[in-house]
Design a protein around this motif. Structure first.
Motif, PDB file in Angstrom:
ATOM      1  N   PRO A  31       1.024  -1.295   0.103  1.00 46.39           N
ATOM      2  CA  PRO A  31       0.038   0.078   0.029  1.00 46.39           C
ATOM      3  C   PRO A  31       0.854   1.173  -0.006  1.00 46.39           C
ATOM      4  CG  PRO A  31      -1.110  -1.500   1.571  1.00 46.39           C
ATOM      5  CD  PRO A  31       0.429  -1.943   1.082  1.00 46.39           C
ATOM      6  N   ALA A  32       1.891   1.282   0.743  1.00 46.72           N
ATOM      7  CA  ALA A  32       2.649   2.352   0.812  1.00 46.72           C
ATOM      8  C   ALA A  32       3.414   2.487  -0.527  1.00 46.72           C
ATOM      9  CB  ALA A  32       3.951   2.364   1.798  1.00 46.72           C
ATOM     10  N   GLN A  33       3.746   1.558  -1.235  1.00 45.70           N
ATOM     11  CA  GLN A  33       4.497   1.602  -2.690  1.00 45.70           C
ATOM     12  C   GLN A  33       3.407   2.322  -3.621  1.00 45.70           C
ATOM     13  OE1 GLN A  33       5.630  -2.211  -3.802  1.00 45.70           O
ATOM     14  NE2 GLN A  33       7.647  -2.204  -2.316  1.00 45.70           N
ATOM     15  N   ILE A  34       1.963   1.943  -3.543  1.00 38.97           N
ATOM     16  CA  ILE A  34       1.089   2.269  -4.460  1.00 38.97           C
ATOM     17  C   ILE A  34       0.965   3.742  -4.158  1.00 38.97           C
ATOM     18  CG2 ILE A  34      -1.524   2.093  -4.974  1.00 38.97           C
ATOM     19  CD1 ILE A  34      -1.303  -0.831  -4.394  1.00 38.97           C
ATOM     20  N   MET A  35       0.642   4.350  -2.918  1.00 38.99           N
ATOM     21  CA  MET A  35       0.407   5.607  -2.827  1.00 38.99           C
ATOM     22  C   MET A  35       1.419   6.461  -3.185  1.00 38.99           C
ATOM     23  SD  MET A  35       0.285   6.600   1.259  1.00 38.99           S
ATOM     24  CE  MET A  35      -0.379   5.120   2.032  1.00 38.99           C
ATOM     25  N   PHE A  36       2.767   6.065  -2.797  1.00 35.36           N
ATOM     26  CA  PHE A  36       3.959   6.841  -3.438  1.00 35.36           C
ATOM     27  C   PHE A  36       3.940   6.982  -4.709  1.00 35.36           C
ATOM     28  CE2 PHE A  36       8.499   7.177  -4.074  1.00 35.36           C
ATOM     29  CZ  PHE A  36       8.892   8.410  -3.459  1.00 35.36           C
ATOM     30  N   SER A  37       3.999   5.680  -5.541  1.00 36.83           N
ATOM     31  CA  SER A  37       3.857   5.662  -7.070  1.00 36.83           C
ATOM     32  C   SER A  37       3.007   6.617  -7.691  1.00 36.83           C
ATOM     33  CB  SER A  37       3.952   4.115  -7.270  1.00 36.83           C
ATOM     34  OG  SER A  37       3.938   4.281  -8.884  1.00 36.83           O
ATOM     35  N   MET A  38       1.644   6.662  -7.206  1.00 37.96           N
ATOM     36  CA  MET A  38       0.550   7.371  -7.757  1.00 37.96           C
ATOM     37  C   MET A  38       0.732   9.149  -7.270  1.00 37.96           C
ATOM     38  SD  MET A  38      -2.674   4.990  -6.739  1.00 37.96           S
ATOM     39  CE  MET A  38      -3.970   6.102  -7.386  1.00 37.96           C
ATOM     40  N   ALA A  39       1.279   9.324  -6.306  1.00 38.87           N
ATOM     41  CA  ALA A  39       1.514  10.726  -5.939  1.00 38.87           C
ATOM     42  C   ALA A  39       2.746  11.229  -6.774  1.00 38.87           C
ATOM     43  CB  ALA A  39       1.939  10.674  -4.540  1.00 38.87           C
ATOM     44  N   MET A  40       3.803  10.359  -7.216  1.00 40.74           N
ATOM     45  CA  MET A  40       4.970  10.870  -8.049  1.00 40.74           C
ATOM     46  C   MET A  40       4.574  10.935  -9.259  1.00 40.74           C
ATOM     47  SD  MET A  40       7.437  11.623  -5.973  1.00 40.74           S
ATOM     48  CE  MET A  40       6.285  12.191  -4.991  1.00 40.74           C
ATOM     49  N   TRP A  41       3.634  10.169  -9.641  1.00 36.11           N
ATOM     50  CA  TRP A  41       3.136  10.143 -11.233  1.00 36.11           C
ATOM     51  C   TRP A  41       2.435  11.598 -11.308  1.00 36.11           C
ATOM     52  CZ3 TRP A  41       4.886   8.429 -15.304  1.00 36.11           C
ATOM     53  CH2 TRP A  41       5.153   7.021 -15.585  1.00 36.11           C
ATOM     54  N   MET A  42       1.561  11.929 -10.394  1.00 34.52           N
ATOM     55  CA  MET A  42       0.870  13.060 -10.318  1.00 34.52           C
ATOM     56  C   MET A  42       1.808  14.422 -10.299  1.00 34.52           C
ATOM     57  SD  MET A  42      -1.808  14.900 -10.393  1.00 34.52           S
ATOM     58  CE  MET A  42      -3.311  13.579  -9.719  1.00 34.52           C
ATOM     59  N   ALA A  43       2.814  14.368  -9.340  1.00 33.07           N
ATOM     60  CA  ALA A  43       3.830  15.265  -9.420  1.00 33.07           C
ATOM     61  C   ALA A  43       4.620  15.537 -10.327  1.00 33.07           C
ATOM     62  CB  ALA A  43       4.914  15.060  -8.252  1.00 33.07           C
ATOM     63  N   ALA A  44       5.002  14.407 -11.363  1.00 33.89           N
ATOM     64  CA  ALA A  44       5.923  14.553 -12.503  1.00 33.89           C
ATOM     65  C   ALA A  44       4.988  14.946 -13.582  1.00 33.89           C
ATOM     66  CB  ALA A  44       6.384  13.277 -12.727  1.00 33.89           C
ATOM     67  N   LEU A  45       3.726  14.652 -13.596  1.00 36.63           N
ATOM     68  CA  LEU A  45       2.897  14.972 -14.997  1.00 36.63           C
ATOM     69  C   LEU A  45       2.271  16.363 -14.737  1.00 36.63           C
ATOM     70  CD1 LEU A  45       1.299  11.426 -15.491  1.00 36.63           C
ATOM     71  CD2 LEU A  45       3.209  12.625 -16.665  1.00 36.63           C
ATOM     72  N   VAL A  46       1.745  16.801 -13.408  1.00 35.03           N
ATOM     73  CA  VAL A  46       0.985  17.822 -13.348  1.00 35.03           C
ATOM     74  C   VAL A  46       1.613  19.130 -12.989  1.00 35.03           C
ATOM     75  CG1 VAL A  46      -1.028  19.059 -11.839  1.00 35.03           C
ATOM     76  CG2 VAL A  46      -1.005  16.496 -12.538  1.00 35.03           C
ATOM     77  N   THR A  47       2.739  19.058 -12.443  1.00 32.16           N
ATOM     78  CA  THR A  47       3.561  20.102 -12.126  1.00 32.16           C
ATOM     79  C   THR A  47       3.951  21.048 -13.453  1.00 32.16           C
ATOM     80  OG1 THR A  47       4.620  18.930 -10.144  1.00 32.16           O
ATOM     81  CG2 THR A  47       5.580  21.012 -10.849  1.00 32.16           C
TER      82      THR A  47
END
Length: 458
Positions: A208-224
């Motif tokens: 679960p920690a891997q999933i939330m970290f991965s999803m958050a980093m995708w958002m950071a990389a794409l949306v910023t």
């Protein structure tokens, strides 16, 4: 004093919608993946974050109510003159967004086992849609105060609607809406990513920690990068409609053709200059107008009484932009780690994610300081001064209520924020004893009645 009080309450309030807007959409995604894949990890994450959302949502509602009272207590003249425009817009938020959220929130929090997976997913999506609609109406009202149109002014000085389409879709509204919603998504992404990184530093194998970290980093990389582009478009719009705000943000007192970009300095409104300025020639005009030789007006182009205070706006803008580039750096770093297959083992990336977890909250507050102080000395830009918007109330009365707000807010909301920290400190892969379906009821000492089996086909 009234401005300080409103600034304090609105800053405290906006911390919660900045998280709940993004978190509602995140919960909708988690719930969708759970219904689609039946992967237990996504259900655990949904239950983990829905409790945080419930607390955040509740504190956001309560802190927002306080602000609405201030329109009557501290800003009665503004309410009297602009109420025919602002009042309906805020009423539409209640009638659409708030009713929608309230209608489906209970189902989202408590109803999975009662209404079925698909209807529960629908309720979660409706809550997320409600948060978006809420942002739509509030930003429509606030944007009209920055770029007013679609109204007439009566001989008594009252603003009356002429075209609601023009009022709602005023020139700055589309840019401010997209910029604010993306800011909420990034605030949530870095908060979720920070929590995920915190738990990965303790248990690298926690899925679960891997999933939330991965999803958050995708958002950071794409949306910023998208947010930076939207910010640039918003800047062009502000230069067109509020050039004095741009001059204050950039620390320009003199009008320049080929204006430099002032990286750092100390704006001095009395001396009408930015001291110790560190400049890059012509880059200011290139960024602001996309033309290296464009003319950028300085604050001296306006009378002193019509200028915003430069120092606050100058530094709050740089805090916002600086944090935006920090977010971009972390997002690019995560892409590099993902490509090298070290996303879950790169301890320095995870430590950086923990360190920047609050960056979204600081950035959105700096953004609000920039836009609202840059609007001064106007409540309705160019039409109604802030000094003409105040109620007939003595400063000691406002000061006393401000002290009461500070004490109550830090006690009540401090306790709520502390509770949120306690929630996210719990590992997401254990059976969460704080799940809303049963945890709070049992922790309150109440034993719920056993579920009734259907009888007679009902």
């Amino acid at each position: 004093m009234a401005r300080v009080q409103f600034a304090f309450t609105v800053s405290f309030h906006f911390l919660f919608p900045a998280l709940s807007i993004g978190l509602a959409s995140y919960l909708a995604v988690l719930n969708t993946v759970w219904v689609w894949k039946k992967d237990e990890a996504y259900l655990r994450l949904f239950n983990y974050w829905k409790t945080v959302f419930a607390v955040t949502f509740g504190m956001g509602v309560v802190s927002g109510i306080v602000m609405s009272y201030q329109f009557g207590t501290n800003w009665a003249k503004f309410s009297d003159r602009a109420g025919a425009v602002i009042g309906p817009l805020m009423g539409y938020e209640v009638l659409t967004a708030f009713f929608l959220e309230a209608g489906f929130l209970g189902i989202m929090l408590f109803g999975r086992k009662r209404v079925g997976e698909k209807l529960h997913l629908f309720a979660t999506i409706m809550v997320a849609v409600g948060t978006m609609i809420s942002a739509f109406w509030i930003l429509a009202a606030n944007s009209w105060m920055h770029t007013p149109q679609g109204h007439a002014i009566t001989p008594e000085g009252l603003f009356v609607p002429v075209s609601w389409v023009e009022i709602i879709f005023n020139p700055s509204f589309p840019y401010r809406l997209v910029h604010t919603v993306l800011a909420a998504f990034l605030t949530t992404a870095f908060a979720v990513g920070g929590v995920g990184a915190w738990h990965l530093l303790r248990d690298r194998e926690s899925r679960p920690a891997q999933i939330m970290f991965s999803m958050a980093m995708w958002m950071a990389a794409l949306v910023t990068p998208v947010q930076i582009l939207v910010g640039d478009m918003h800047g062009l719009n502000t230069l067109e409609h509020q050039p004095a705000k741009i001059a204050a943000m950039e620390g320009h007192y003199e009008t320049h053709k080929g204006a430099p970009l002032i990286l750092f300095g100390l704006p001095d409104d009395e001396a009408e200059e930015t001291r110790y300025a560190v400049e890059i020639p012509k880059l200011g005009s290139l960024i602001l107008a996309h033309d290296a030789d464009a003319e950028i007006k300085g604050l001296k182009a306006w009378p002193k009484e019509d200028r915003p205070k430069s120092a606050i706006v100058f530094w709050s803008f740089r805090i916002m932009v600086g944090l935006g580039f920090v977010m971009l750096l972390v997002g690019l770093w995560s892409l590099w780690a993902r490509w090298r297959k070290t996303l879950f083992s790169d301890r320095w990336l995870q430590r950086a994610a923990v360190a920047v977890a609050p960056s979204g909250f600081v950035a959105v507050l700096a953004g609000w300081v920039t836009t609202e102080n840059g609007r001064q000395p106007w409540t309705v830009y160019g039409l109604m001064r802030t000094s003409d918007s105040l109620s007939n109330i003595d400063a000691p009365a406002v000061g006393a209520s401000l002290i009461a707000f500070i004490v109550v807010y830090f006690v009540v909301f401090g306790a709520g924020i502390f509770y949120i920290f306690r929630l996210v400190a719990m590992p997401p892969d254990q059976k969460s004893h704080h799940e809303l379906d049963k945890g709070p009821i049992r922790s309150a000492g109440i034993t719920p009645a056993p579920a009734q089996e259907p009888r007679d086909g009902v």
